[in-house]
Design an enzyme around this catalytic site. Structure first.
Site, PDB file in Angstrom:
ATOM      1  N   CYS A 197      -4.643   2.302  -3.777  1.00  0.00           N
ATOM      2  CA  CYS A 197      -3.443   2.900  -3.158  1.00  0.00           C
ATOM      3  C   CYS A 197      -2.262   1.941  -3.281  1.00  0.00           C
ATOM      4  O   CYS A 197      -1.460   1.788  -2.344  1.00  0.00           O
ATOM      5  CB  CYS A 197      -3.677   3.269  -1.698  1.00  0.00           C
ATOM      6  SG  CYS A 197      -4.961   4.481  -1.469  1.00  0.00           S
TER       7      CYS A 197
ATOM      8  N   HIS B 284       0.869  -1.182   0.000  1.00  0.00           N
ATOM      9  CA  HIS B 284       0.000   0.000   0.000  1.00  0.00           C
ATOM     10  C   HIS B 284       0.907   1.234   0.000  1.00  0.00           C
ATOM     11  O   HIS B 284       2.022   1.182   0.508  1.00  0.00           O
ATOM     12  CB  HIS B 284      -0.840  -0.054   1.280  1.00  0.00           C
ATOM     13  CG  HIS B 284      -1.962   0.936   1.347  1.00  0.00           C
ATOM     14  ND1 HIS B 284      -1.772   2.262   1.651  1.00  0.00           N
ATOM     15  CD2 HIS B 284      -3.293   0.783   1.184  1.00  0.00           C
ATOM     16  CE1 HIS B 284      -2.946   2.879   1.672  1.00  0.00           C
ATOM     17  NE2 HIS B 284      -3.888   2.011   1.383  1.00  0.00           N
TER      18      HIS B 284
ATOM     19  N   ASP C 288       3.023  -4.497   8.083  1.00  0.00           N
ATOM     20  CA  ASP C 288       1.807  -3.701   7.927  1.00  0.00           C
ATOM     21  C   ASP C 288       0.625  -4.673   8.052  1.00  0.00           C
ATOM     22  O   ASP C 288       0.360  -5.460   7.153  1.00  0.00           O
ATOM     23  CB  ASP C 288       1.842  -3.018   6.554  1.00  0.00           C
ATOM     24  CG  ASP C 288       0.512  -2.383   6.174  1.00  0.00           C
ATOM     25  OD1 ASP C 288      -0.477  -2.527   6.929  1.00  0.00           O
ATOM     26  OD2 ASP C 288       0.455  -1.754   5.100  1.00  0.00           O
TER      27      ASP C 288
ATOM     28  N   LYS D 151     -10.780  -1.022  10.196  1.00  0.00           N
ATOM     29  CA  LYS D 151     -10.794  -2.275   9.431  1.00  0.00           C
ATOM     30  C   LYS D 151     -10.988  -3.464  10.368  1.00  0.00           C
ATOM     31  O   LYS D 151     -10.881  -4.611   9.976  1.00  0.00           O
ATOM     32  CB  LYS D 151      -9.475  -2.446   8.666  1.00  0.00           C
ATOM     33  CG  LYS D 151      -9.234  -1.388   7.598  1.00  0.00           C
ATOM     34  CD  LYS D 151      -7.916  -1.657   6.899  1.00  0.00           C
ATOM     35  CE  LYS D 151      -7.388  -0.474   6.112  1.00  0.00           C
ATOM     36  NZ  LYS D 151      -8.115  -0.164   4.890  1.00  0.00           N
TER      37      LYS D 151
ATOM     38  N   GLN E 137      -4.461  -5.359   6.823  1.00  0.00           N
ATOM     39  CA  GLN E 137      -5.400  -6.321   6.225  1.00  0.00           C
ATOM     40  C   GLN E 137      -5.376  -7.686   6.902  1.00  0.00           C
ATOM     41  O   GLN E 137      -6.109  -8.583   6.483  1.00  0.00           O
ATOM     42  CB  GLN E 137      -5.096  -6.500   4.736  1.00  0.00           C
ATOM     43  CG  GLN E 137      -5.298  -5.258   3.904  1.00  0.00           C
ATOM     44  CD  GLN E 137      -6.759  -4.811   3.828  1.00  0.00           C
ATOM     45  OE1 GLN E 137      -7.685  -5.585   4.049  1.00  0.00           O
ATOM     46  NE2 GLN E 137      -6.964  -3.540   3.524  1.00  0.00           N
TER      47      GLN E 137
HETATM   48  N1  PLP Z   1      -1.818  -0.789   4.490  1.00  0.00           N
HETATM   49  C1  PLP Z   1      -2.707  -1.568   3.891  1.00  0.00           C
HETATM   50  C2  PLP Z   1      -2.306  -2.944   3.440  1.00  0.00           C
HETATM   51  C3  PLP Z   1      -4.016  -1.117   3.711  1.00  0.00           C
HETATM   52  O1  PLP Z   1      -4.918  -1.897   3.113  1.00  0.00           O
HETATM   53  C4  PLP Z   1      -4.369   0.186   4.157  1.00  0.00           C
HETATM   54  C5  PLP Z   1      -5.719   0.715   3.935  1.00  0.00           C
HETATM   55  O2  PLP Z   1      -6.425   0.285   3.052  1.00  0.00           O
HETATM   56  C6  PLP Z   1      -3.391   0.938   4.793  1.00  0.00           C
HETATM   57  C7  PLP Z   1      -2.122   0.426   4.939  1.00  0.00           C
HETATM   58  C8  PLP Z   1      -3.707   2.294   5.321  1.00  0.00           C
HETATM   59  O3  PLP Z   1      -4.590   2.186   6.392  1.00  0.00           O
HETATM   60  P1  PLP Z   1      -5.269   3.463   7.041  1.00  0.00           P
HETATM   61  O4  PLP Z   1      -5.885   4.227   5.904  1.00  0.00           O
HETATM   62  O5  PLP Z   1      -6.288   2.907   7.972  1.00  0.00           O
HETATM   63  O6  PLP Z   1      -4.199   4.238   7.726  1.00  0.00           O
END
Ligand code: PLP
Length: 414
Positions: free
Chosen positions: A372, A131, A208, A234, A211
């Protein structure tokens, strides 16, 4: 497809659904089929009610007041921290830092770990399927420090090529930052093994977990990750809260990211000394209500059981994969052996944004775009995909409806 019997009764999905008011909505006159759980999850009544009760009857500031209302609020806030620590298997609740979510947690590590440990000529490794939240902060850090960003490539299934990863690792590697589950493809990365190899050259690892946190049992000590990040919205909790697990030996050595009230030991006009973690990284008034809500959403998931959730969602994935594979002209993007319940797909004849609009007419909410994760899209040679991401409250009937609606969409455009 009509073989709902293949699904085991590991969960009472009807009962679960009755606890999510949002799932009773209608969209364009159709019952909502919510399949955008990778973006954000809906909220159970238990969590909604906990937040209401806290705001109505228990609300006060935290960590500052020596009076009953504030003391009680602080107690609840710290109990929520303990719940998060237990949920992720952290050794101590002091290793949990509340942030606004994964994005802020990764930025915290990139800034603070980077400031302490990364210098010119050092290397940072990410993967091709991150992401942007786990890409851009490292690019910025590399630019600022004169460090170099290395990227683990993926195969056509969307799996990290570990032999290539081995070639990137060296005594210059300071940190490896990879997702546990790719939001764009659904790949579950072997983070325990990735961590082991990072540690073998003295590097650290950030996982990270945006997910993975609400879809499988995560034990940060078993994975041996140095940092793990998550987002409350999430995880069936409120937006505006999430956090970071960090090993205490590292957090202790890291400078603050945001400064101000509550993160200090002592302030004089000449000098400030900092509080120990986690307070050092929680400057200012935190999202108190949201933290309490996150604690309640963790209680809720624990009530269902993370192993049950993982098993049921895996069944949904298998069912949904079979449904979509039967559609002519549909290409699944992300076909890793180890996958979470995410179905990203591409149709030659219809742009993903048009797919989303057509599905929406049938009450089906999916995401269309680059998620993203533009480098992932480039790797797979597509501008964007449509993505159905599932939760334990989804049913096979909804996946049948998804497949049917995609077929209708193809007819409209062909
Ligand atoms: N990392 C991953 C794999 C994600 O799917 C997301 C959000 O979709 C993020 C980071 C960013 O998360 P947040 O927008 O809750 O900070």
């Amino acid at each position: 497809m009509n073989d709902h019997k293949v699904m085991s009764s590991v969960l009472d999905v009807d009962k679960i659904r009755s606890e999510f008011p949002a799932l009773t909505r209608t969209v364009h006159g159709k019952p909502l089929i919510y399949l955008d759980n990778g973006a954000t999850t809906q909220k159970p009544l238990q969590m909604i009610e906990r937040v209401r009760k806290f705001d109505a009857e228990e609300y006060g500031t935290v960590r500052r007041g020596a009076y009953k209302v504030s003391e009680y609020s602080t107690q609840l806030y710290e109990e929520a921290r303990q719940k998060v620590a237990d949920f992720f298997g952290a050794g101590s609740k002091s290793e949990i830092i509340f942030t606004s979510g994964t994005t802020q947690a990764i930025n915290l590590v990139a800034y603070s770990f980077g400031k302490q440990f990364v210098k010119a000529g050092d290397e940072i490794i990410i993967s091709n399927i991150e992401h942007h939240a786990n890409t851009v902060p490292w690019q910025v850090l590399c630019e600022e420090r004169g460090a170099h960003l290395k990227v683990i490539p993926v195969n056509d299934e969307g799996e990290l090529i570990l032999e290539e990863y081995d070639k990137l690792l060296s005594n210059k590697t300071r940190i490896v930052a990879v997702n546990h589950v790719s939001n764009a493809l659904g790949t579950v990365n072997p983070v325990k093994e990735i961590a082991r190899r990072a540690h073998s050259v003295g590097a650290r690892i950030l996982v990270d977990g945006a997910q993975s946190s609400s879809h499988m049992k995560v034990d940060v000590q078993d994975l041996d990750c140095d940092f793990y990040t998550f987002s409350g919205h999430k995880m069936y909790g409120p937006s505006g809260v999430g956090g970071l697990f960090g090993k205490m030996e590292l957090l202790e050595q890291m400078p603050p990211y945001v400064t101000g009230g509550d993160m200090i030991m002592q302030v004089t006009l000449e000098k400030t000394t900092y509080a120990r973690p986690p307070a050092r990284f929680e400057a200012g008034t935190p999202p108190i209500t949201q933290v309490i809500g996150l604690g309640a959403s963790i209680d809720y998931m624990n009530g269902i059981g993370m192993d049950n959730i993982a098993e049921y969602e895996h069944q949904l994935l298998e069912y949904g994969t079979k449904c979509l594979e039967k559609i002519d002209g549909l290409r699944l993007i992300g076909t890793a052996k180890d996958k979470a319940a995410i179905l990203s797909f591409y149709l030659d004849c219809v742009h993903p944004h048009d797919i989303v609009t057509c599905l929406d007419q049938d009450g089906i909410a999916v995401r269309g775009g680059h998620h993203c994760a533009q480098p992932t899209m480039i790797r797979f040679g597509v501008p964007a995909t449509a993505r159905a991401s599932m939760s334990f409250y989804n049913k096979t009937e909804e996946l049948d409806a998804l497949a049917e609606s995609i077929r209708r969409t193809i007819k409209i455009f062909s």
